[in-house]
Design an enzyme around this catalytic site. Sequence first.
Site, PDB file in Angstrom:
ATOM      1  N   SER A  30       0.790  -1.583  -0.420  1.00 18.26           N
ATOM      2  CA  SER A  30       0.394  -0.198  -0.002  1.00 18.26           C
ATOM      3  C   SER A  30       1.014   0.948   0.021  1.00 18.26           C
ATOM      4  CB  SER A  30      -0.719  -0.274   1.646  1.00 18.26           C
ATOM      5  OG  SER A  30      -1.708  -1.356   1.346  1.00 18.26           O
ATOM      6  N   HIS A  61      -4.364  -0.106  -5.558  1.00 17.79           N
ATOM      7  CA  HIS A  61      -3.523  -1.071  -6.132  1.00 17.79           C
ATOM      8  C   HIS A  61      -3.591  -1.544  -7.124  1.00 17.79           C
ATOM      9  CE1 HIS A  61      -2.563  -2.005  -1.306  1.00 17.79           C
ATOM     10  NE2 HIS A  61      -3.857  -2.068  -1.200  1.00 17.79           N
ATOM     11  N   HIS A  83      -5.047  -8.916  -2.253  1.00 12.24           N
ATOM     12  CA  HIS A  83      -5.280  -9.424  -0.567  1.00 12.24           C
ATOM     13  C   HIS A  83      -6.262 -10.866  -0.646  1.00 12.24           C
ATOM     14  CE1 HIS A  83      -3.612  -5.357  -0.657  1.00 12.24           C
ATOM     15  NE2 HIS A  83      -3.205  -5.904   0.116  1.00 12.24           N
ATOM     16  N   TYR A  85      -8.638 -10.532   1.529  1.00  9.32           N
ATOM     17  CA  TYR A  85      -9.640  -9.705   1.568  1.00  9.32           C
ATOM     18  C   TYR A  85     -10.352 -10.241   0.545  1.00  9.32           C
ATOM     19  CZ  TYR A  85      -7.933  -5.449   1.580  1.00  9.32           C
ATOM     20  OH  TYR A  85      -6.610  -4.469   0.765  1.00  9.32           O
ATOM     21  N   GLU A  86      -9.841  -9.391  -0.412  1.00  9.17           N
ATOM     22  CA  GLU A  86     -10.651  -9.227  -1.766  1.00  9.17           C
ATOM     23  C   GLU A  86     -11.402 -10.938  -2.281  1.00  9.17           C
ATOM     24  OE1 GLU A  86      -8.059  -7.241  -5.032  1.00  9.17           O
ATOM     25  OE2 GLU A  86      -6.731  -7.053  -3.207  1.00  9.17           O
ATOM     26  N   ALA A 113       2.621  -2.370   4.539  1.00  8.27           N
ATOM     27  CA  ALA A 113       1.483  -1.368   5.192  1.00  8.27           C
ATOM     28  C   ALA A 113       1.295  -1.952   6.212  1.00  8.27           C
ATOM     29  CB  ALA A 113       0.704  -0.075   4.857  1.00  8.27           C
ATOM     30  N   MET A 211      -2.049  -7.542   6.840  1.00  8.97           N
ATOM     31  CA  MET A 211      -3.401  -7.729   6.500  1.00  8.97           C
ATOM     32  C   MET A 211      -2.979  -8.911   5.108  1.00  8.97           C
ATOM     33  SD  MET A 211      -6.713  -5.449   6.165  1.00  8.97           S
ATOM     34  CE  MET A 211      -6.763  -4.818   7.647  1.00  8.97           C
ATOM     35  N   SER A 212      -1.441  -9.180   4.763  1.00 12.77           N
ATOM     36  CA  SER A 212      -0.882  -9.200   3.570  1.00 12.77           C
ATOM     37  C   SER A 212       0.649 -10.495   3.950  1.00 12.77           C
ATOM     38  CB  SER A 212      -0.123  -8.037   2.529  1.00 12.77           C
ATOM     39  OG  SER A 212       0.018  -6.981   3.098  1.00 12.77           O
ATOM     40  N   ASN A 235       0.836   3.198  11.566  1.00 10.46           N
ATOM     41  CA  ASN A 235      -0.521   3.508  12.514  1.00 10.46           C
ATOM     42  C   ASN A 235      -0.353   2.473  13.045  1.00 10.46           C
ATOM     43  OD1 ASN A 235      -1.321   1.913  10.244  1.00 10.46           O
ATOM     44  ND2 ASN A 235      -2.967   1.283  12.329  1.00 10.46           N
ATOM     45  N   HIS A 247      -7.715   4.262   6.461  1.00 11.02           N
ATOM     46  CA  HIS A 247      -6.684   3.427   5.433  1.00 11.02           C
ATOM     47  C   HIS A 247      -6.186   5.101   4.898  1.00 11.02           C
ATOM     48  CE1 HIS A 247      -5.416   1.731   2.211  1.00 11.02           C
ATOM     49  NE2 HIS A 247      -5.947   2.718   1.340  1.00 11.02           N
TER      50      HIS A 247
HETATM   51  N1  HPA Z   1      -3.658  -3.229  11.112  1.00  9.94           N
HETATM   52  C1  HPA Z   1      -4.117  -4.369  10.140  1.00  9.94           C
HETATM   53  N2  HPA Z   1      -3.538  -3.806   8.904  1.00  9.94           N
HETATM   54  C2  HPA Z   1      -2.689  -2.791   8.012  1.00  9.94           C
HETATM   55  C3  HPA Z   1      -3.349  -1.819   9.639  1.00  9.94           C
HETATM   56  C4  HPA Z   1      -4.002  -2.215  11.241  1.00  9.94           C
HETATM   57  O1  HPA Z   1      -3.107  -1.498  11.974  1.00  9.94           O
HETATM   58  N3  HPA Z   1      -1.957  -0.999   9.383  1.00  9.94           N
HETATM   59  C5  HPA Z   1      -1.991  -0.364   8.102  1.00  9.94           C
HETATM   60  N4  HPA Z   1      -2.282  -2.190   7.730  1.00  9.94           N
END
Ligand code: HPA
Length: 272
Positions: A30, A61, A83, A85-86, A113, A211-212, A235, A247
């Site tokens: 990302s 993406h 991903h 989740y897609e 990320a 998530m990857s 974050n 996001h």
């Molecule tokens: N959680 C899951 N996936 C992420 C996060 C998070 O806090 N930040 C960036 N991708």
Amino acid sequence: MTIQERIDSAAEAVRARTGATPELGLILGSGLGDFCDRLENQTVIPFSDLPGFPLPTVEGHEGALVLGTCRGRAVAALRGRVHYYEGYAQQEITIPVRVMAKLGVRTLVLTNAAGGVNLNFQPGNLMLISDHINLSGANPLIGPNLDAFGPRFPDMSDVYTKALRERLRPLAAQAGIPLREGVYVMYSGPSYETPAEIRCFRAMGGDAVGMSTVPEAIVARHAGLQVMGVSCITNMAAGILPQPLSHAEVVETAARVKQDFTRLLELMVDIG
Ligand code: HPA
């Protein structure tokens, strides 16, 4: 088409477009895809031109396989990734890794990320992945084993090649790039985690969550590739700070650390 047929046809389509023989693969997460622009002698192949490749559905993406050279090395880079989740199976999202392996890639660099789970981390930190915990609820190797790549029960005791991490650390220090190191937890998403889940991941030994990456790393190790992984801590994970996750924050932080991140990737290309 079977997974093996999809891999074979995508690899064929790449070979029809370029004679490039990449030795190093890069997957850019990302907000981190701009590194592709730095490759010389580029051949850009949109995922949609590669039969068998799963197509990204998420904004930001954009998908292309970029072949070129970086610091004298032949590289294949994925700008954007698909991903779990897609809605794709993990067997599908890892097709690009196996295509890279078929094209000759021996080392894979994975980037993402991630949310900081370790309370000593701060947004903007870069974390070298030392190991992972697969809480995605799936495994990309479920199903018939693809014997052409590796064994039914592959060892996972050194997924993120220790020898490469040891070489990278002093180079990053010399370049003045602060580098954290820790365990990446994969959670399926697309909802972010709850504060209770984050406390649970911390108690388990997790330092970052995203998530990857884990499916790609497993498939790469299955195929005998060396793997390096780096998370951009965009974050703090849920419940640590008195604010919701967004996001937008992920994208903003990734943009802020771009310079260090690019420099670190160059060092990884040098040693990979
Ligand atoms: N959680 C899951 N996936 C992420 C996060 C998070 O806090 N930040 C960036 N991708």
